[in-house]
Design an enzyme around this catalytic site. Structure first.
Site, PDB file in Angstrom:
ATOM      1  N   LYS A 279      34.604  39.043  43.902  1.00  0.00           N
ATOM      2  CA  LYS A 279      33.870  39.954  43.023  1.00  0.00           C
ATOM      3  C   LYS A 279      32.528  39.343  42.679  1.00  0.00           C
ATOM      4  O   LYS A 279      32.462  38.290  42.069  1.00  0.00           O
ATOM      5  CB  LYS A 279      34.703  40.231  41.774  1.00  0.00           C
TER       6      LYS A 279
ATOM      7  N   ASN B 128      35.601  36.680  31.603  1.00  0.00           N
ATOM      8  CA  ASN B 128      34.246  37.040  31.168  1.00  0.00           C
ATOM      9  C   ASN B 128      34.244  37.531  29.726  1.00  0.00           C
ATOM     10  O   ASN B 128      33.371  37.199  28.940  1.00  0.00           O
ATOM     11  CB  ASN B 128      33.666  38.120  32.102  1.00  0.00           C
TER      12      ASN B 128
ATOM     13  N   GLN C 234      31.594  34.879  36.220  1.00  0.00           N
ATOM     14  CA  GLN C 234      30.791  35.595  37.215  1.00  0.00           C
ATOM     15  C   GLN C 234      29.879  36.657  36.629  1.00  0.00           C
ATOM     16  O   GLN C 234      28.872  37.030  37.223  1.00  0.00           O
ATOM     17  CB  GLN C 234      31.718  36.233  38.252  1.00  0.00           C
TER      18      GLN C 234
ATOM     19  N   LYS D 154      32.047  45.365  37.034  1.00  0.00           N
ATOM     20  CA  LYS D 154      32.916  45.385  35.843  1.00  0.00           C
ATOM     21  C   LYS D 154      32.837  44.073  35.058  1.00  0.00           C
ATOM     22  O   LYS D 154      33.079  44.051  33.856  1.00  0.00           O
ATOM     23  CB  LYS D 154      34.358  45.736  36.225  1.00  0.00           C
TER      24      LYS D 154
ATOM     25  N   GLY E 202      41.454  29.047  44.588  1.00  0.00           N
ATOM     26  CA  GLY E 202      41.343  29.018  43.132  1.00  0.00           C
ATOM     27  C   GLY E 202      42.512  29.782  42.520  1.00  0.00           C
ATOM     28  O   GLY E 202      43.592  29.895  43.115  1.00  0.00           O
TER      29      GLY E 202
ATOM     30  N   TRP F 148      42.850  33.090  41.873  1.00  0.00           N
ATOM     31  CA  TRP F 148      43.212  34.292  42.633  1.00  0.00           C
ATOM     32  C   TRP F 148      43.631  33.917  44.060  1.00  0.00           C
ATOM     33  O   TRP F 148      44.594  34.459  44.608  1.00  0.00           O
ATOM     34  CB  TRP F 148      42.039  35.260  42.620  1.00  0.00           C
ATOM     35  N   GLY F 149      42.910  32.977  44.640  1.00  0.00           N
ATOM     36  CA  GLY F 149      43.247  32.540  45.994  1.00  0.00           C
ATOM     37  C   GLY F 149      44.694  32.054  46.071  1.00  0.00           C
ATOM     38  O   GLY F 149      45.438  32.376  47.012  1.00  0.00           O
TER      39      GLY F 149
ATOM     40  N   PHE G 237      29.630  30.515  46.756  1.00  0.00           N
ATOM     41  CA  PHE G 237      29.937  29.596  47.867  1.00  0.00           C
ATOM     42  C   PHE G 237      30.032  30.304  49.228  1.00  0.00           C
ATOM     43  O   PHE G 237      30.215  29.655  50.250  1.00  0.00           O
ATOM     44  CB  PHE G 237      31.262  28.855  47.595  1.00  0.00           C
TER      45      PHE G 237
HETATM   46  N1  NAD Z   1      41.213  34.916  38.966  1.00  0.00           N
HETATM   47  C1  NAD Z   1      41.410  36.211  38.942  1.00  0.00           C
HETATM   48  O1  NAD Z   1      42.190  36.720  38.118  1.00  0.00           O
HETATM   49  C2  NAD Z   1      40.753  37.081  39.973  1.00  0.00           C
HETATM   50  C3  NAD Z   1      41.284  38.332  40.195  1.00  0.00           C
HETATM   51  C4  NAD Z   1      40.685  39.149  41.131  1.00  0.00           C
HETATM   52  C5  NAD Z   1      39.574  38.692  41.827  1.00  0.00           C
HETATM   53  N2  NAD Z   1      39.076  37.445  41.587  1.00  0.00           N
HETATM   54  C6  NAD Z   1      37.924  37.011  42.366  1.00  0.00           C
HETATM   55  O2  NAD Z   1      38.337  36.070  43.343  1.00  0.00           O
HETATM   56  C7  NAD Z   1      37.260  35.183  43.643  1.00  0.00           C
HETATM   57  C8  NAD Z   1      37.769  33.768  43.611  1.00  0.00           C
HETATM   58  O3  NAD Z   1      38.178  33.485  42.300  1.00  0.00           O
HETATM   59  P1  NAD Z   1      39.347  32.501  41.940  1.00  0.00           P
HETATM   60  O4  NAD Z   1      39.873  32.974  40.629  1.00  0.00           O
HETATM   61  O5  NAD Z   1      40.297  32.341  43.066  1.00  0.00           O
HETATM   62  O6  NAD Z   1      38.537  31.118  41.823  1.00  0.00           O
HETATM   63  P2  NAD Z   1      38.456  30.161  40.528  1.00  0.00           P
HETATM   64  O7  NAD Z   1      37.277  30.547  39.721  1.00  0.00           O
HETATM   65  O8  NAD Z   1      39.799  30.068  39.905  1.00  0.00           O
HETATM   66  O9  NAD Z   1      38.253  28.713  41.138  1.00  0.00           O
HETATM   67  C9  NAD Z   1      37.105  28.205  41.686  1.00  0.00           C
HETATM   68  C10 NAD Z   1      37.393  27.822  43.126  1.00  0.00           C
HETATM   69  O10 NAD Z   1      36.187  27.408  43.726  1.00  0.00           O
HETATM   70  C11 NAD Z   1      36.398  26.173  44.389  1.00  0.00           C
HETATM   71  N3  NAD Z   1      35.145  25.440  44.444  1.00  0.00           N
HETATM   72  C12 NAD Z   1      34.525  24.760  43.449  1.00  0.00           C
HETATM   73  N4  NAD Z   1      33.373  24.220  43.920  1.00  0.00           N
HETATM   74  C13 NAD Z   1      33.279  24.614  45.226  1.00  0.00           C
HETATM   75  C14 NAD Z   1      32.312  24.391  46.246  1.00  0.00           C
HETATM   76  N5  NAD Z   1      31.206  23.688  46.010  1.00  0.00           N
HETATM   77  N6  NAD Z   1      32.541  24.959  47.457  1.00  0.00           N
HETATM   78  C15 NAD Z   1      33.642  25.695  47.716  1.00  0.00           C
HETATM   79  N7  NAD Z   1      34.597  25.936  46.782  1.00  0.00           N
HETATM   80  C16 NAD Z   1      34.407  25.392  45.551  1.00  0.00           C
HETATM   81  C17 NAD Z   1      37.447  25.487  43.559  1.00  0.00           C
HETATM   82  O11 NAD Z   1      38.076  24.484  44.311  1.00  0.00           O
HETATM   83  C18 NAD Z   1      38.374  26.658  43.258  1.00  0.00           C
HETATM   84  O12 NAD Z   1      39.236  26.879  44.347  1.00  0.00           O
HETATM   85  C19 NAD Z   1      36.167  35.489  42.638  1.00  0.00           C
HETATM   86  O13 NAD Z   1      35.179  36.294  43.217  1.00  0.00           O
HETATM   87  C20 NAD Z   1      36.878  36.292  41.574  1.00  0.00           C
HETATM   88  O14 NAD Z   1      36.048  37.211  40.932  1.00  0.00           O
HETATM   89  C21 NAD Z   1      39.647  36.624  40.687  1.00  0.00           C
END
Ligand code: NAD
Length: 351
Positions: A121, A272, A300, A206, A13, A15-16, A98
Site C-alpha cells: 500500500k 497510521n 506509510q 486510505k 514484515g 503482513w508479509g 524498498f
Molecule cells: N501490516 C498490515 O497489517 C498490513 C496489511 C495490509 C497491507 N500491508 C502492506 O504491506 C506492505 C508491507 O508491510 P508489512 O506490514 O509486511 O511490513 P512492516 O512495516 O511490518 O515491516 C517492515 C519490513 O521491511 C523490512 N525492511 C526494513 N528495512 C529494509 C530495507 N532497507 N530493505 C528491504 N526491507 C527492509 C523489514 O525487515 C520488515 O520486513 C506495506 O505496504 C503495508 O502497507 C500491511
C-alpha cells in the site's frame, strides 16, 4: 502460467509473515503448487541471532509476527534474487519505499513467464512530481504482469484467523483463479475484480484518511467526527481515482473490501491512526513516533500524503482535496492539528 507453480514471497514484515502463513498452507492443498515457498527476509539481528535463522529453525518471525507459527513450507532466504529466480508467482509485500531497489536487483534474473501480485500500500514517485502505482513500478522494472491484493486486513487479525475479506485486482481471468486458490481460506475470503487501479489506489489513499482519523481521536473528538472524516476521506479517494485513473474504474469496487471496508478498519485499528493520535497528544514528530511506537514497521500515510500533494500541486487540484491537504500540512507541522476541522468544512460539493 505453467504447472507446479513455485511461489516466492518478497517481504517478511507483519503482513508479509501473515500472508506467508496462508500461502505456506494453501500450496499444500492444490497439486499444481510447488510445496516450497521461499520468503525474502531483510536480515537483522535479534538478541545477536539472525532473524532468517530464527525463522528457519523456530518457524516464527519473532520480530514482525511473534506468537504465530509459519508452515514448514516457508523458507526464509536473505537474498532477493535467490528467493525469486525460479518462481512463477512473485508476491510483493515490502514497504513501498524498498520496491525500486529490490526490483532493480531482480531485473533480468527472474523467469520471463513469472507473474506478480502486489500487497503493497503506497505509491512510487515520478521525477516530474507525479505518482506511480507500485504495481506499475514492478511491471516496468521487471517486465511482468502484476495484479494487486488489498483489503480490510490488519495483519495480526488475519494471522489469528479472524474472519475477513480481501480484494484481488486482476485483469487476466486465469491468473485471478490461481490467486484465489493461493490466498483464500475459510476465514480470508477473496473477491477478484478487474478494476486493478481502484483496488490499488484505495489501498494507498486510505492511509492518509487514517491519519486524519488519528488526529481527530487525538483532539478528543468522538465517533460522529470520525465518521465525517471517513466519509469526506472516501469521497476524496473516489474523486482522486476518477480524476487521475479513470480507466476501468467501477463504483462497485469502492464497496469491496479494498474500498470502504479497508478504510473503516484503518481508521479504527491501523498504525497510521495510532501514531497520528500520539502525534497530537505528544507533540513529537512523526519520525520520532514511528521509531518509538512501530518497532521497525513503517508509517506509510504521511509519505503517501506528501506524494499525493506533490501531484495535486503539479496539476492545480489542491483545493479539491482539503482532507488530504490538512493531513499533509499537519504532518509537516505547518499548521496545528486543531486546524483540521477548518479544512474539512471546505469540502467541495460536486464529485
Ligand atoms: N501490516 C498490515 O497489517 C498490513 C496489511 C495490509 C497491507 N500491508 C502492506 O504491506 C506492505 C508491507 O508491510 P508489512 O506490514 O509486511 O511490513 P512492516 O512495516 O511490518 O515491516 C517492515 C519490513 O521491511 C523490512 N525492511 C526494513 N528495512 C529494509 C530495507 N532497507 N530493505 C528491504 N526491507 C527492509 C523489514 O525487515 C520488515 O520486513 C506495506 O505496504 C503495508 O502497507 C500491511
Amino acid at each position: 502460467m505453467s504447472s507446479k507453480k513455485k511461489v516466492a514471497i518478497i517481504g517478511s514484515g507483519n503482513w508479509g509473515s501473515a500472508i506467508a502463513k496462508i500461502i505456506g498452507a494453501n500450496v499444500t492443498k492444490f497439486p499444481h503448487f510447488d510445496n516450497e515457498v521461499k520468503m525474502y527476509v531483510y536480515e537483522e539481528l535479534i538478541d545477536g541471532k539472525k532473524l532468517s535463522e530464527i525463522i528457519n529453525s523456530q518457524h516464527e518471525n519473532v520480530k514482525y509476527l511473534p506468537g504465530h507459527t509459519l508452515p514448514n513450507t516457508v523458507i526464509a532466504v536473505t537474498d532477493a534474487v535467490e528467493t525469486a529466480k525460479d518462481a512463477d508467482i512473485l508476491v510483493f509485500v515490502v514497504p513501498h519505499a524498498f520496491v525500486p531497489r529490490i526490483c532493480n536487483s531482480l531485473k533480468g534474473k527472474i523467469k520471463s513467464t513469472a507473474v506478480g501480485i502486489s500487497l503493497i500500500k503506497g505509491f512510487g514517485e515520478t521525477p516530474n512530481g507525479g505518482i506511480e502505482l507500485i504495481s506499475d513500478v514492478i511491471k516496468n522494472i521487471l517486465s511482468i504482469d502484476c495484479a494487486v491484493l488489498m483489503g480490510a486486513n490488519l495483519a495480526g487479525e488475519v494471522a489469528e484467523e479472524k474472519f475477513c475479506e480481501t480484494t484481488v485486482g486482476c485483469r487476466n481471468k486465469a491468473n485471478g483463479i490461481v490467486f484465489k486458490e493461493l490466498f483464500q481460506t475459510d476465514n480470508f475470503r477473496v473477491t477478484v475484480v478487474p478494476d486493478t487501479y481502484s483496488v490499488e489506489i484505495c489501498g494507498a489513499l486510505k492511509n492518509i484518511v487514517a491519519m486524519a482519523a488519528g488526529f481527530s481521536d487525538g483532539l478528543g473528538y468522538g465517533d460522529n467526527t470520525k465518521s465525517a472524516v471517513i466519509r469526506i476521506g472516501l469521497k476524496e479517494m473516489i474523486r482522486f481515482i476518477k480524476t487521475f485513473y479513470p480507466d476501468g474504474t467501477q463504483d462497485t469496487t469502492f464497496f469491496e473490501s479494498c474500498g470502504v471496508a479497508d478504510l473503516i478498519t484503518t481508521c479504527y485499528g491501523g498504525r497510521n491512526r495510532r501514531v497520528s493520535e500520539a502525534f497530537v497528544k505528544s507533540g513529537k514528530t512523526l519520525d520520532e513516533l514511528e521509531k518509538e511506537l512501530l518497532n521497525g514497521q513503517k508509517l506509510q500515510g504521511f509519505q503517501t500524503a506528501c506524494e499525493v500533494m506533490t501531484m495535486l500541486k503539479t496539476n492545480g487540484h489542491v483545493d479539491r482535496y482539503p482532507l488530504f491537504e490538512a493531513v499533509y500540512l499537519i504532518g509537516r507541522k505547518d499548521i496545528p492539528p486543531k486546524d483540521m476541522m477548518e479544512y474539512l468544512r471546505r469540502e467541495p460539493e460536486d464529485l
